[in-house]
Scaffold this active site. Structure first.
Site, PDB file in Angstrom:
ATOM      1  N   ASP A  41      71.076  -2.955  13.095  1.00 15.31           N
ATOM      2  CA  ASP A  41      70.339  -1.687  13.094  1.00 15.31           C
ATOM      3  C   ASP A  41      69.105  -1.715  12.195  1.00 15.31           C
ATOM      4  O   ASP A  41      68.428  -0.701  12.032  1.00 15.31           O
ATOM      5  CB  ASP A  41      71.264  -0.534  12.680  1.00 15.31           C
ATOM      6  CG  ASP A  41      71.784  -0.692  11.249  1.00 15.31           C
ATOM      7  OD1 ASP A  41      71.552  -1.757  10.641  1.00 15.31           O
ATOM      8  OD2 ASP A  41      72.397   0.263  10.728  1.00 15.31           O
ATOM      9  N   ARG A  99      47.307   3.594  -4.457  1.00 12.75           N
ATOM     10  CA  ARG A  99      46.160   4.439  -4.122  1.00 12.75           C
ATOM     11  C   ARG A  99      46.541   5.908  -4.008  1.00 12.75           C
ATOM     12  O   ARG A  99      45.671   6.782  -4.010  1.00 12.75           O
ATOM     13  CB  ARG A  99      45.509   3.941  -2.817  1.00 12.75           C
ATOM     14  CG  ARG A  99      44.681   2.681  -3.023  1.00 12.75           C
ATOM     15  CD  ARG A  99      44.172   2.108  -1.716  1.00 12.75           C
ATOM     16  NE  ARG A  99      45.199   1.347  -1.017  1.00 12.75           N
ATOM     17  CZ  ARG A  99      44.978   0.621   0.073  1.00 12.75           C
ATOM     18  NH1 ARG A  99      43.748   0.589   0.595  1.00 12.75           N
ATOM     19  NH2 ARG A  99      45.944  -0.063   0.645  1.00 12.75           N
ATOM     20  N   HIS A 133      45.748  -0.218  -9.263  1.00  9.60           N
ATOM     21  CA  HIS A 133      44.566   0.429  -8.688  1.00  9.60           C
ATOM     22  C   HIS A 133      43.977   1.453  -9.653  1.00  9.60           C
ATOM     23  O   HIS A 133      42.757   1.659  -9.679  1.00  9.60           O
ATOM     24  CB  HIS A 133      44.933   1.090  -7.361  1.00  9.60           C
ATOM     25  CG  HIS A 133      43.756   1.650  -6.626  1.00  9.60           C
ATOM     26  ND1 HIS A 133      42.740   0.854  -6.134  1.00  9.60           N
ATOM     27  CD2 HIS A 133      43.416   2.943  -6.326  1.00  9.60           C
ATOM     28  CE1 HIS A 133      41.827   1.623  -5.552  1.00  9.60           C
ATOM     29  NE2 HIS A 133      42.215   2.880  -5.648  1.00  9.60           N
ATOM     30  N   LYS A 195      29.117   4.600  -1.880  1.00 13.06           N
ATOM     31  CA  LYS A 195      29.486   4.742  -0.469  1.00 13.06           C
ATOM     32  C   LYS A 195      30.080   6.115  -0.204  1.00 13.06           C
ATOM     33  O   LYS A 195      30.671   6.739  -1.095  1.00 13.06           O
ATOM     34  CB  LYS A 195      30.495   3.652  -0.073  1.00 13.06           C
ATOM     35  CG  LYS A 195      31.843   3.731  -0.789  1.00 13.06           C
ATOM     36  CD  LYS A 195      32.735   2.557  -0.426  1.00 13.06           C
ATOM     37  CE  LYS A 195      34.064   2.650  -1.182  1.00 13.06           C
ATOM     38  NZ  LYS A 195      34.937   1.483  -0.943  1.00 13.06           N
ATOM     39  N   ASP A 221      36.712  -6.508  -7.449  1.00 10.99           N
ATOM     40  CA  ASP A 221      37.513  -5.356  -7.046  1.00 10.99           C
ATOM     41  C   ASP A 221      38.983  -5.688  -7.236  1.00 10.99           C
ATOM     42  O   ASP A 221      39.358  -6.859  -7.370  1.00 10.99           O
ATOM     43  CB  ASP A 221      37.240  -4.991  -5.586  1.00 10.99           C
ATOM     44  CG  ASP A 221      37.501  -3.517  -5.292  1.00 10.99           C
ATOM     45  OD1 ASP A 221      37.947  -2.796  -6.204  1.00 10.99           O
ATOM     46  OD2 ASP A 221      37.250  -3.090  -4.151  1.00 10.99           O
ATOM     47  N   THR A 226      40.873  -3.573   4.522  1.00 13.65           N
ATOM     48  CA  THR A 226      40.320  -3.885   5.841  1.00 13.65           C
ATOM     49  C   THR A 226      39.088  -4.777   5.751  1.00 13.65           C
ATOM     50  O   THR A 226      38.656  -5.329   6.764  1.00 13.65           O
ATOM     51  CB  THR A 226      39.938  -2.598   6.591  1.00 13.65           C
ATOM     52  OG1 THR A 226      38.908  -1.917   5.857  1.00 13.65           O
ATOM     53  CG2 THR A 226      41.145  -1.682   6.735  1.00 13.65           C
ATOM     54  N   GLY A 228      36.056  -3.845   5.213  1.00 14.37           N
ATOM     55  CA  GLY A 228      34.842  -3.162   5.630  1.00 14.37           C
ATOM     56  C   GLY A 228      33.853  -2.956   4.507  1.00 14.37           C
ATOM     57  O   GLY A 228      32.650  -3.198   4.662  1.00 14.37           O
TER      58      GLY A 228
END
Length: 313
Positions: A41, A99, A133, A195, A221, A226, A228
């Site tokens: 399961d 985050r 973060h 941004k 960072d 992603t 981007g």
């Protein structure tokens, strides 16, 4: 016998087994034996195959999605507590849900606080992690937190590059503190990307604060998701006259089309740590292992020694 005379034991959650083997090797002990039973399961049950009674144990597991990774860590912490381990250190190279560190809109959870509560309730008596973060997440825990910095790994790498006209960049306003810390140590200039997002993971506009013409730029960072932001920042900086653009990101989440974006971007290379295993290799991605750092700090914790000397910034 006092517990610091007993050799500690190191165990791995399945998602971090490769990193845990490296940490155990640098520490000088064999990785402990854990068996995970899986049921039809989807339920699973980890079990220690050796005694941990009266020992200090380190359980290594990053909590990146999916949520099974967090659940496995929680079950192992609970198993160790119920098996009478004396000290249980949750070694979480990448702390997922970080985050979600505040209510940024009405009627949402503070996921990072919830995860912190779960880890403590499960049995962790100490937490060891890297590049949260948001630094204030340490305050979500009532237990001691050893918050390590990837700058210990990345700064020597940057110095070996021996780049003239070096500029450190932050991909957003939130990372400016990290960029300034790197630039102070390296005595370099700083630029910041401003941004605006239409929604999560989708950037509408990006502008550059500072000068990059005829400069070698390194973007720093805490994570790459992603890809981007980094791809757009690298392209923008090259358009503004930068000689080269590199990026250093601690946690390579690399979800969605991240690999394609990195490979098609103007980034010369992306340097990451191995807090999260790469899904695939890329000619542009270089991995710097965090295993020696974690092993050294774990030794110091076991021997009740100061770890402040591990922080380069």
């Amino acid at each position: 016998m006092e517990d610091h005379h007993l050799e500690p034991k190191i165990f791995a959650c399945s998602q971090s087994e490769v990193l845990a083997k490296e940490i155990a090797k640098y520490y000088g002990v064999k990785l402990g034996n854990v068996v995970v039973s899986r049921f039809s399961d989807g339920e699973f049950q980890p079990a220690f195959v050796e005694s941990v009674r009266g020992r200090r144990i380190f359980i290594i597991g990053s909590t990146f999605p999916n949520s099974d990774n967090l659940m496995e860590l929680l079950l192992m912490l609970d198993a160790a507590k119920r098996a009478s381990a004396r000290h249980i250190t949750a070694v979480i190279p990448y702390f997922g849900w970080a985050r979600q560190d505040r209510k940024d809109q009405p009627r949402v959870a503070i996921g990072a606080k919830l995860v912190a509560n779960l880890i403590q309730t499960a049995g962790a008596t100490r937490i060891m992690t890297m590049d949260l973060h948001a630094d204030q997440i340490q305050g979500f825990f009532e237990k001691p937190v050893d918050h390590l910095f990837a700058s210990t790994l990345f700064l020597p790498y940057i110095k070996k590059l021996n780049l003239p006209n070096l500029t450190i960049a932050s991909p957003d306003m939130g990372g400016s503190k990290r960029a300034y810390a790197y630039s102070k140590h390296l005595e370099s200039d700083v630029v910041i990307c401003y941004k605006q997002r239409l929604k999560a993971n989708v950037i509408s506009t990006m502008e550059l604060i500072g000068e990059v013409k005829d400069r070698h730029v390194i973007i720093v960072d805490d994570m790459i998701d992603t890809g981007g932001t980094l791809a757009k920042a690298a392209d923008l900086m090259m358009e503004k006259g930068a000689i080269s653009v590199r990026a250093m990101c601690t946690h390579p989440i690399l979800s969605g089309k991240a690999y394609e974006r990195i490979e098609n971007s103007k980034l010369l290379e992306l340097i990451v740590s191995d807090t999260i295993p790469l899904k695939r290799e890329s000619s542009k991605i270089k991995v710097v292992s965090c295993a020696p750092l974690f092993a050294d700090v774990m030794h110091k914790v076991q021997d009740n020694k100061s770890i402040s000397g591990q922080f380069l910034m």
